[in-house]
Design a protein around this motif. Structure first.
Motif, PDB file in Angstrom:
ATOM      1  N   LEU A   9       0.825  -1.209   0.000  1.00  0.00           N
ATOM      2  CA  LEU A   9       0.000   0.000   0.000  1.00  0.00           C
ATOM      3  C   LEU A   9       0.858   1.258   0.000  1.00  0.00           C
ATOM      4  N   HIS A  10       1.973   1.206   0.716  1.00  0.00           N
ATOM      5  CA  HIS A  10       2.909   2.332   0.764  1.00  0.00           C
ATOM      6  C   HIS A  10       3.453   2.622  -0.642  1.00  0.00           C
ATOM      7  N   GLN A  11       3.823   1.587  -1.353  1.00  0.00           N
ATOM      8  CA  GLN A  11       4.340   1.754  -2.721  1.00  0.00           C
ATOM      9  C   GLN A  11       3.281   2.341  -3.648  1.00  0.00           C
ATOM     10  N   GLU A  16       0.924   7.059  -6.592  1.00  0.00           N
ATOM     11  CA  GLU A  16      -0.181   7.998  -6.765  1.00  0.00           C
ATOM     12  C   GLU A  16       0.292   9.435  -6.592  1.00  0.00           C
ATOM     13  N   ILE A  17       1.191   9.661  -5.639  1.00  0.00           N
ATOM     14  CA  ILE A  17       1.755  11.003  -5.459  1.00  0.00           C
ATOM     15  C   ILE A  17       2.498  11.431  -6.714  1.00  0.00           C
ATOM     16  N   ALA A  18       3.286  10.534  -7.273  1.00  0.00           N
ATOM     17  CA  ALA A  18       4.040  10.853  -8.496  1.00  0.00           C
ATOM     18  C   ALA A  18       3.095  11.193  -9.645  1.00  0.00           C
ATOM     19  N   ALA A  19       2.008  10.440  -9.770  1.00  0.00           N
ATOM     20  CA  ALA A  19       1.046  10.700 -10.848  1.00  0.00           C
ATOM     21  C   ALA A  19       0.329  12.026 -10.645  1.00  0.00           C
ATOM     22  N   LYS A  20      -0.076  12.311  -9.417  1.00  0.00           N
ATOM     23  CA  LYS A  20      -0.787  13.563  -9.148  1.00  0.00           C
ATOM     24  C   LYS A  20       0.132  14.772  -9.348  1.00  0.00           C
ATOM     25  N   THR A  21       1.421  14.589  -9.091  1.00  0.00           N
ATOM     26  CA  THR A  21       2.362  15.679  -9.314  1.00  0.00           C
ATOM     27  C   THR A  21       2.404  16.069 -10.786  1.00  0.00           C
ATOM     28  N   VAL A  44       9.380   6.764   5.681  1.00  0.00           N
ATOM     29  CA  VAL A  44       8.544   6.946   6.881  1.00  0.00           C
ATOM     30  C   VAL A  44       7.224   6.183   6.713  1.00  0.00           C
ATOM     31  N   PRO A  45       6.925   5.249   7.610  1.00  0.00           N
ATOM     32  CA  PRO A  45       5.675   4.478   7.520  1.00  0.00           C
ATOM     33  C   PRO A  45       4.495   5.299   8.047  1.00  0.00           C
ATOM     34  N   ARG A  46       3.587   5.680   7.160  1.00  0.00           N
ATOM     35  CA  ARG A  46       2.463   6.523   7.583  1.00  0.00           C
ATOM     36  C   ARG A  46       1.539   5.795   8.552  1.00  0.00           C
ATOM     37  N   HIS A  47       1.465   4.468   8.458  1.00  0.00           N
ATOM     38  CA  HIS A  47       0.492   3.749   9.283  1.00  0.00           C
ATOM     39  C   HIS A  47       0.790   3.826  10.779  1.00  0.00           C
ATOM     40  N   VAL A  48       2.027   4.131  11.142  1.00  0.00           N
ATOM     41  CA  VAL A  48       2.325   4.231  12.577  1.00  0.00           C
ATOM     42  C   VAL A  48       1.988   5.613  13.125  1.00  0.00           C
ATOM     43  N   ARG A  55      -5.586   2.297  10.513  1.00  0.00           N
ATOM     44  CA  ARG A  55      -4.381   1.849   9.815  1.00  0.00           C
ATOM     45  C   ARG A  55      -4.641   1.225   8.439  1.00  0.00           C
ATOM     46  N   PRO A  56      -5.752   0.499   8.248  1.00  0.00           N
ATOM     47  CA  PRO A  56      -6.007  -0.029   6.892  1.00  0.00           C
ATOM     48  C   PRO A  56      -6.138   1.064   5.830  1.00  0.00           C
ATOM     49  N   TYR A  57      -6.430   2.296   6.261  1.00  0.00           N
ATOM     50  CA  TYR A  57      -6.607   3.406   5.318  1.00  0.00           C
ATOM     51  C   TYR A  57      -5.404   4.358   5.292  1.00  0.00           C
ATOM     52  N   ALA A  58      -4.314   3.963   5.968  1.00  0.00           N
ATOM     53  CA  ALA A  58      -3.187   4.877   6.166  1.00  0.00           C
ATOM     54  C   ALA A  58      -2.567   5.353   4.863  1.00  0.00           C
ATOM     55  N   TYR A  59      -2.601   4.528   3.818  1.00  0.00           N
ATOM     56  CA  TYR A  59      -1.915   4.880   2.567  1.00  0.00           C
ATOM     57  C   TYR A  59      -2.877   5.314   1.470  1.00  0.00           C
ATOM     58  N   VAL A  60      -4.140   5.548   1.843  1.00  0.00           N
ATOM     59  CA  VAL A  60      -5.089   6.148   0.914  1.00  0.00           C
ATOM     60  C   VAL A  60      -4.781   7.643   0.850  1.00  0.00           C
TER      61      VAL A  60
END
Length: 224
Positions: A9-11, A16-21, A44-48, A55-60
């Protein structure tokens, strides 16, 4: 969820960030964010830094509630604001609005020292714990009114604000070093703009609007 799940999910979040940029090139003036910023986002792991039930939505790519009427910012906005800041390895950064510490952790990968102010005591306590578990030894968090900045640690090479005042607090401009940069959302709730503020070597201030945003309000507890 397992760590491999979070890794996948992190990847996806980074892609998605690269595409939106690319789609935001008109506003940003470039089609890709700085490599150091993307490396920090990858590390940096956003889920923590989100409540455990979310946490299941951390990388949305969306803001998430963290309690007390506050949110952790959308990953794309974190990425853009960090990129606009142009943090150098020797910089001292002031952050207004620690939340649970995610933006602080990103900055800790890029700067020499990060000073972060959080108005809500419980959020500051949790942020300290989460940052310590991630080994972010160069971040200092205090409880206080962000509109006043941190005079004892000033001046700062960079300032980043993660809640929106109607007008830029004068103390933050004053505490920014000549040659420094500030990234801050500002304006009325329905018409906030993300602003890049630059102070030249003579102390003159210039501002540039990036795009419209929606942040929680920066509270000035002594303005009432």
């Amino acid at each position: 969820m397992s760590e491999p799940d979070f890794t996948t999910l992190h990847q996806r979040m980074l892609a998605e960030i690269a595409a939106k940029t690319i789609f935001a090139t008109t506003y940003l003036g470039k089609a890709a964010l700085d490599g150091r910023v993307m490396e920090a986002l990858a590390k940096v792991p956003r889920h923590v830094f989100v409540p455990i039930e979310l946490r299941p939505y951390a990388y949305v790519d969306t803001p998430l509630p963290i309690g007390y009427g506050k949110t952790i910012s959308q990953p794309f906005i974190v990425a853009v604001m960090t990129d606009l800041l142009r943090v150098r390895p020797t910089d001292t950064v002031l952050e207004i609005g620690t939340g649970l510490g995610y933006q602080s952790a990103i900055l800790s990968e890029l700067a020499q020292q990060v000073y972060s102010i959080e108005l809500i005591e419980e959020l500051a306590r949790q942020a300290r714990q989460r940052l310590a578990r991630q080994g972010c030894a160069n971040v200092e968090v205090k409880i206080g009114n962000g509109c006043h900045g941190w005079p004892e640690r000033a001046p700062f090479d960079r300032v980043i604000v993660t809640a929106a005042p109607e007008l830029i607090p004068p103390a933050l401009i004053y505490q920014l070093k000549p040659g420094g940069r500030m990234v801050i959302p500002a304006g009325l709730p329905e018409a906030q703009q993300l602003l890049l503020v630059e102070k030249d070597d003579d102390g003159a201030i210039s501002t540039r609007e990036i795009f419209q945003v929606l942040f929680s309000t920066l509270e000035d507890t002594e303005a009432e």
